[in-house]
Write a protein that holds these residues in place. Structure first.
Motif, PDB file in Angstrom:
ATOM      1  N   ALA A   1    -114.918 -83.002  29.688  1.00 17.48           N
ATOM      2  CA  ALA A   1    -114.523 -84.407  29.582  1.00 17.48           C
ATOM      3  C   ALA A   1    -114.680 -85.143  30.907  1.00 17.48           C
ATOM      4  CB  ALA A   1    -113.079 -84.516  29.095  1.00 17.48           C
ATOM      5  N   ASP A   2    -115.361 -84.508  31.894  1.00 17.45           N
ATOM      6  CA  ASP A   2    -115.615 -85.105  33.210  1.00 17.45           C
ATOM      7  C   ASP A   2    -114.327 -85.308  34.002  1.00 17.45           C
ATOM      8  OD1 ASP A   2    -117.627 -85.694  34.929  1.00 17.45           O
ATOM      9  OD2 ASP A   2    -117.817 -87.806  34.379  1.00 17.45           O
ATOM     10  N   ILE A   3    -113.442 -84.309  33.892  1.00 17.41           N
ATOM     11  CA  ILE A   3    -112.164 -84.343  34.600  1.00 17.41           C
ATOM     12  C   ILE A   3    -112.069 -83.084  35.463  1.00 17.41           C
ATOM     13  CG2 ILE A   3    -109.651 -84.317  34.361  1.00 17.41           C
ATOM     14  CD1 ILE A   3    -110.065 -85.670  31.609  1.00 17.41           C
ATOM     15  N   GLU A   4    -111.810 -83.277  36.748  1.00 18.10           N
ATOM     16  CA  GLU A   4    -111.696 -82.138  37.653  1.00 18.10           C
ATOM     17  C   GLU A   4    -110.320 -81.478  37.532  1.00 18.10           C
ATOM     18  OE1 GLU A   4    -112.525 -83.197  41.670  1.00 18.10           O
ATOM     19  OE2 GLU A   4    -114.630 -83.649  41.299  1.00 18.10           O
ATOM     20  N   SER A   5    -110.311 -80.160  37.645  1.00 16.03           N
ATOM     21  CA  SER A   5    -109.082 -79.390  37.771  1.00 16.03           C
ATOM     22  C   SER A   5    -109.389 -78.208  38.679  1.00 16.03           C
ATOM     23  CB  SER A   5    -108.573 -78.923  36.404  1.00 16.03           C
ATOM     24  OG  SER A   5    -109.523 -78.058  35.792  1.00 16.03           O
ATOM     25  N   ARG A   6    -108.376 -77.429  39.008  1.00 17.17           N
ATOM     26  CA  ARG A   6    -108.595 -76.305  39.924  1.00 17.17           C
ATOM     27  C   ARG A   6    -107.545 -75.243  39.653  1.00 17.17           C
ATOM     28  NH1 ARG A   6    -107.798 -77.661  46.077  1.00 17.17           N
ATOM     29  NH2 ARG A   6    -109.859 -78.647  45.894  1.00 17.17           N
ATOM     30  N   PRO A   7    -107.949 -73.969  39.638  1.00 11.15           N
ATOM     31  CA  PRO A   7    -106.933 -72.914  39.509  1.00 11.15           C
ATOM     32  C   PRO A   7    -106.033 -72.877  40.736  1.00 11.15           C
ATOM     33  CG  PRO A   7    -109.068 -71.970  40.018  1.00 11.15           C
ATOM     34  CD  PRO A   7    -109.313 -73.419  39.725  1.00 11.15           C
ATOM     35  N   LEU A   8    -104.857 -72.299  40.593  1.00 14.61           N
ATOM     36  CA  LEU A   8    -103.989 -72.106  41.744  1.00 14.61           C
ATOM     37  C   LEU A   8    -104.650 -71.149  42.730  1.00 14.61           C
ATOM     38  CD1 LEU A   8    -100.435 -71.744  40.123  1.00 14.61           C
ATOM     39  CD2 LEU A   8    -101.661 -73.823  40.785  1.00 14.61           C
ATOM     40  N   TRP A   9    -104.177 -71.200  43.976  1.00  7.44           N
ATOM     41  CA  TRP A   9    -104.741 -70.318  44.999  1.00  7.44           C
ATOM     42  C   TRP A   9    -104.619 -68.854  44.577  1.00  7.44           C
ATOM     43  CZ3 TRP A   9    -107.447 -73.371  47.709  1.00  7.44           C
ATOM     44  CH2 TRP A   9    -106.964 -74.568  48.252  1.00  7.44           C
ATOM     45  N   LYS A  10    -105.673 -68.105  44.768  1.00  5.47           N
ATOM     46  CA  LYS A  10    -105.603 -66.661  44.557  1.00  5.47           C
ATOM     47  C   LYS A  10    -104.865 -66.057  45.744  1.00  5.47           C
ATOM     48  CE  LYS A  10    -108.418 -62.555  43.647  1.00  5.47           C
ATOM     49  NZ  LYS A  10    -109.792 -62.037  43.439  1.00  5.47           N
ATOM     50  N   PRO A  11    -103.787 -65.304  45.503  1.00  7.60           N
ATOM     51  CA  PRO A  11    -102.986 -64.765  46.614  1.00  7.60           C
ATOM     52  C   PRO A  11    -103.837 -63.981  47.609  1.00  7.60           C
ATOM     53  CG  PRO A  11    -101.855 -64.429  44.532  1.00  7.60           C
ATOM     54  CD  PRO A  11    -103.227 -64.939  44.192  1.00  7.60           C
ATOM     55  N   MET A  12    -103.447 -64.083  48.869  1.00  6.49           N
ATOM     56  CA  MET A  12    -104.214 -63.432  49.923  1.00  6.49           C
ATOM     57  C   MET A  12    -104.211 -61.916  49.788  1.00  6.49           C
ATOM     58  SD  MET A  12    -105.655 -65.733  51.768  1.00  6.49           S
ATOM     59  CE  MET A  12    -105.855 -66.580  50.189  1.00  6.49           C
ATOM     60  N   HIS A  13    -103.139 -61.342  49.256  1.00  2.25           N
ATOM     61  CA  HIS A  13    -103.107 -59.879  49.148  1.00  2.25           C
ATOM     62  C   HIS A  13    -104.056 -59.367  48.067  1.00  2.25           C
ATOM     63  CE1 HIS A  13    -100.013 -60.804  46.015  1.00  2.25           C
ATOM     64  NE2 HIS A  13    -100.483 -59.705  45.443  1.00  2.25           N
ATOM     65  N   LEU A  14    -104.619 -60.279  47.258  1.00  2.70           N
ATOM     66  CA  LEU A  14    -105.621 -59.907  46.262  1.00  2.70           C
ATOM     67  C   LEU A  14    -107.044 -60.176  46.736  1.00  2.70           C
ATOM     68  CD1 LEU A  14    -104.000 -61.257  42.957  1.00  2.70           C
ATOM     69  CD2 LEU A  14    -103.871 -58.942  43.917  1.00  2.70           C
ATOM     70  N   GLN A  15    -107.193 -60.785  47.892  1.00  2.00           N
ATOM     71  CA  GLN A  15    -108.518 -61.133  48.396  1.00  2.00           C
ATOM     72  C   GLN A  15    -109.204 -59.899  48.996  1.00  2.00           C
ATOM     73  OE1 GLN A  15    -109.957 -63.921  47.905  1.00  2.00           O
ATOM     74  NE2 GLN A  15    -108.319 -65.379  47.464  1.00  2.00           N
ATOM     75  N   PRO A  16    -110.470 -59.663  48.649  1.00  2.00           N
ATOM     76  CA  PRO A  16    -111.164 -58.479  49.185  1.00  2.00           C
ATOM     77  C   PRO A  16    -111.156 -58.397  50.706  1.00  2.00           C
ATOM     78  CG  PRO A  16    -112.419 -59.449  47.388  1.00  2.00           C
ATOM     79  CD  PRO A  16    -111.288 -60.394  47.662  1.00  2.00           C
TER      80      PRO A  16
END
Length: 380
Positions: free
Chosen positions: A322-337
């Motif tokens: 529908a041409d509307i921006e959204s964004r997931p919440l931040w991925k926690p740092m302890h899950l970042q590779p």
């Protein structure tokens, strides 16, 4: 053709051009100049309205640079550990690694989504047992503009004598017990990136405890040049000062800061009202026993797929269509590779939030009608 709705778009006051034009007329287009001093003074005065003591602000090239220089000022180096909130953007943690130190991640509590003070205490005790020394600093974050539990975090930090670097990049104008976020720690970092409360295109600032520390931060931010008639360097410095042109944009933005804060709060209130009693949808509202007044930089929701009948991923795809921006919440740092080997003290809160959360359009250019479009898609 439907209007594209941005997540968080910068909005100009109209005064920015005056300051930029003056910089060009006077040939002050180099990294330093009157606009830099003026912007620092404007910020210090505005933040100081709710502070018991004078504030000292240094304008820098980014919020990341602000956190980095705070760690430099605190003497963080190789072999040290720095505790950092896990539920945040990577810029909160990366400067720890710049200094050769190790990040130690602490999970959130459900009331504010920010650093859990009790888990923080457990982490400090455990690191002391494991390494024989205390962490060098603590970095709590005011996520999405919601203030962290600073009284309790500072109480824990004070008990162990650990300085606090407050990441207020998303929280300019947010209040905790009547004081602005960014003024509770030893240092406080702000961001003026293009999607923040106000923008300098790219930029940030560091709130310092006194005039001498601000002077020292400026020294490091301008390549640590010593006071000699020639270029002499006795310490490592950085090219971190905000330009006079960018600072001119910031000075113009100060004219609409209060307006931007009010508008984002109004947008959040609309989401709360229009989405109440919607199955499976929860609009984030902090729960605390102290007076919290978030700026609601981004309004966020949790989607319970069992009750809603769809996931946040499916909802995001519908909004995009529908041409509307959204964004997931931040991925926690302890899950970042990149931080897979870093110590982490987790309780499942940030992982659960990441699994269900979505940020909705919240910028000052978002209209009531835009909110109605977003809500209609969620409800349908």
């Amino acid at each position: 053709m439907m209007k594209h709705i941005h997540l968080s778009l910068a909005h100009m006051s109209g005064k920015e051009e005056e300051f930029i034009h003056e910089a060009f007329l006077t040939n002050w287009v180099v990294p330093l100049g009157p606009n830099v001093d003026g912007f620092e003074n404007d910020l210090a005065a505005w933040l100081g309205e709710k502070s018991a003591s004078p504030l000292h602000v240094v304008a820098l090239s980014s919020g990341t640079a602000a956190i980095h220089l705070a760690l430099v000022m605190l003497g963080v180096g190789p072999g040290d550990e720095v505790i950092c909130q896990s539920f945040t953007f990577a810029a909160s943690a990366n400067p720890i690694v710049y200094q050769g130190a190790t990040p130690v991640f602490v999970d959130s509590e459900p009331g504010t989504w920010n650093m859990d003070p009790e888990l923080l205490r457990q982490a400090i005790d455990d690191r002391l047992r494991a390494t024989g020394k205390l962490p060098k600093a603590i970095i709590p974050v005011h996520l999405y503009g919601t203030p962290a539990r600073m009284d309790e975090i500072n109480s824990v930090a004070s008990a162990y004598g650990i300085p606090v670097v407050e990441d207020a990049a998303e929280a300019l104008g947010s209040e905790y017990n009547g004081r602005y976020c960014g003024t509770f720690g030893t240092y406080g970092a702000l961001s003026f990136n293009g999607n923040k409360m106000i923008t300098t295109s790219g930029g940030g600032a560091l709130i310092c405890p006194n005039e001498e520390s601000a002077r020292r931060v400026k020294f490091y931010a301008t390549q640590a040049r010593e006071n000699f008639p020639y270029y002499q360097h006795e310490q490592i410095g950085y090219n971190y000062r905000l330009s006079n042109i960018s600072a001119g944009i910031g000075r113009g933005q100060m004219y609409v800061l209060d307006e931007h804060i009010a508008r984002r709060r109004a947008i959040h209130a609309l989401y709360v009202e229009k989405l109440k009693n919607t199955p499976g949808i929860t609009v984030m509202q902090p729960r605390s026993n102290v007076d919290l007044h978030p700026n609601y930089w981004l309004s966020t929701i949790l989607v319970n797929p069992q009750e809603a009948g769809f996931t946040w991923q499916e909802l995001s795809a519908r909004l995009t269509a529908a041409d509307i921006e959204s964004r997931p919440l931040w991925k926690p740092m302890h899950l970042q590779p990149v931080f897979a080997k870093a110590p982490a003290y987790v309780n499942g809160v940030s992982e659960a939030l990441f699994a269900q959360g979505l940020c909705l359009p919240s910028g000052p250019m978002v209209t009531d009608e835009d909110v109605d479009r977003v809500v209609e898609i969620i409800k349908n």
